[in-house]
Design a protein around this motif. Sequence first.
Motif, PDB file in Angstrom:
ATOM      1  N   ASP A   1      -6.843   2.338  -5.380  1.00  0.00           N
ATOM      2  CA  ASP A   1      -6.090   2.373  -6.642  1.00  0.00           C
ATOM      3  C   ASP A   1      -5.831   0.969  -7.189  1.00  0.00           C
ATOM      4  OD1 ASP A   1      -5.935   5.074  -6.624  1.00  0.00           O
ATOM      5  OD2 ASP A   1      -3.909   5.169  -5.771  1.00  0.00           O
TER       6      ASP A   1
ATOM      7  N   ASN B   1       0.804  -1.211   0.000  1.00  0.00           N
ATOM      8  CA  ASN B   1       0.000   0.000   0.000  1.00  0.00           C
ATOM      9  C   ASN B   1       0.846   1.274   0.000  1.00  0.00           C
ATOM     10  OD1 ASN B   1      -2.648   1.243   0.295  1.00  0.00           O
ATOM     11  ND2 ASN B   1      -1.960   1.812   2.341  1.00  0.00           N
ATOM     12  N   ARG B   2       2.023   1.207   0.639  1.00  0.00           N
ATOM     13  CA  ARG B   2       2.859   2.403   0.774  1.00  0.00           C
ATOM     14  C   ARG B   2       3.405   2.858  -0.572  1.00  0.00           C
ATOM     15  NH1 ARG B   2       4.384   2.611   6.299  1.00  0.00           N
ATOM     16  NH2 ARG B   2       2.637   1.663   7.392  1.00  0.00           N
TER      17      ARG B   2
ATOM     18  N   PHE C   1      -4.628   4.635   6.462  1.00  0.00           N
ATOM     19  CA  PHE C   1      -3.998   4.268   5.184  1.00  0.00           C
ATOM     20  C   PHE C   1      -4.975   3.635   4.190  1.00  0.00           C
ATOM     21  CE2 PHE C   1      -0.252   3.804   8.109  1.00  0.00           C
ATOM     22  CZ  PHE C   1       0.490   4.850   7.577  1.00  0.00           C
TER      23      PHE C   1
ATOM     24  N   ASP D   1      -7.504   4.474   2.366  1.00  0.00           N
ATOM     25  CA  ASP D   1      -7.869   5.060   1.068  1.00  0.00           C
ATOM     26  C   ASP D   1      -6.937   4.626  -0.052  1.00  0.00           C
ATOM     27  OD1 ASP D   1      -9.938   6.270   2.243  1.00  0.00           O
ATOM     28  OD2 ASP D   1      -9.080   8.305   2.255  1.00  0.00           O
ATOM     29  N   GLY D   2      -5.703   4.338   0.308  1.00  0.00           N
ATOM     30  CA  GLY D   2      -4.706   3.953  -0.688  1.00  0.00           C
ATOM     31  C   GLY D   2      -5.047   2.683  -1.431  1.00  0.00           C
TER      32      GLY D   2
ATOM     33  N   GLY E   1       1.862   2.225  -3.520  1.00  0.00           N
ATOM     34  CA  GLY E   1       0.816   2.353  -4.529  1.00  0.00           C
ATOM     35  C   GLY E   1       0.981   1.289  -5.607  1.00  0.00           C
TER      36      GLY E   1
END
Length: 243
Positions: A149, A109-110, A143, A145-146, A112
């Motif tokens: 994508d 997640n960090r 976190f 919302d990430g 993307g």
Amino acid sequence: VVNYILELVKDKIWGVRMLSNTVAIVGRPNVGKSTIFNRMIGERVSIVDETAGVTRDRIYGKCQWLTKEFSIIDTGGIQIQDQPFQKEIQAQVDIAIEEADTIIMLCNNRDGVTSDDQYIAKLLKKTNKKVLLAVNKVDDISFIDGIYDFYSLGLGDPIAVSATQAIGIGDLMDAIINSFDQKEINSYDSMISFAVIGRPNVGKSSLVNAILNQERVIVSNIEGTTRDAIDTPFEREGKSYVV
Ligand code: GDP
Ligand code: MG
């Protein structure tokens, strides 16, 4: 001979690879594959070092969730140094295709969605395996919302997890269990297994047939559990075996 063999194997446990449902974790380096693998099996498996002699590029574990048991493979368990990314990922995907019923694609997640993630997703979509998408390092609700994508990878709903904080592991396990074909046999773990090996023409098949002829065969041969081998479960004096 049969009595002798069964005496030898009577205390052995059914090996982890033979559980009928297998899950493989695939993903680029450092997304947390090994951490989530350890979290799922609930214990630390010592990662064998990368010195010469280590040829198997995968680590197996056994997992239990609710009433189901399954095998899990960390396909990048032993990272081969200085290998180009695409070659390493292809090796992971090959292992997953060969051995797994369900593949977990793990992302971070960090970072993307990266082009490497897109490359992996493309490879996985070409397989006819069930693929689950998990997005790791969602250590905190802030976190979350990430993860949206990751819909762009086209692998369905991303499952938010944090391997280090033990968040979302239950959701991932539920998704894994639900992905299994219900028809598959899940009770192999209580069986004792043994293998007959030897040179061609020494009589391996005849010996196995001799064993099976005098015991009750539970189901007919199960294909596909291992390559080039036939697993036949049978019962003897109330105990279950697989040869
Ligand atoms: P692998 O290469 O995909 O097997 O990744 P590893 O499991 O070795 O993890 C790579 C790094 O990410 C290690 O430093 C882990 O401690 C860290 N890591 C793994 N899972 C999480 C997580 O959920 N949150 C955070 N913050 N770090 C994690
Ligand atoms: Mg690893």
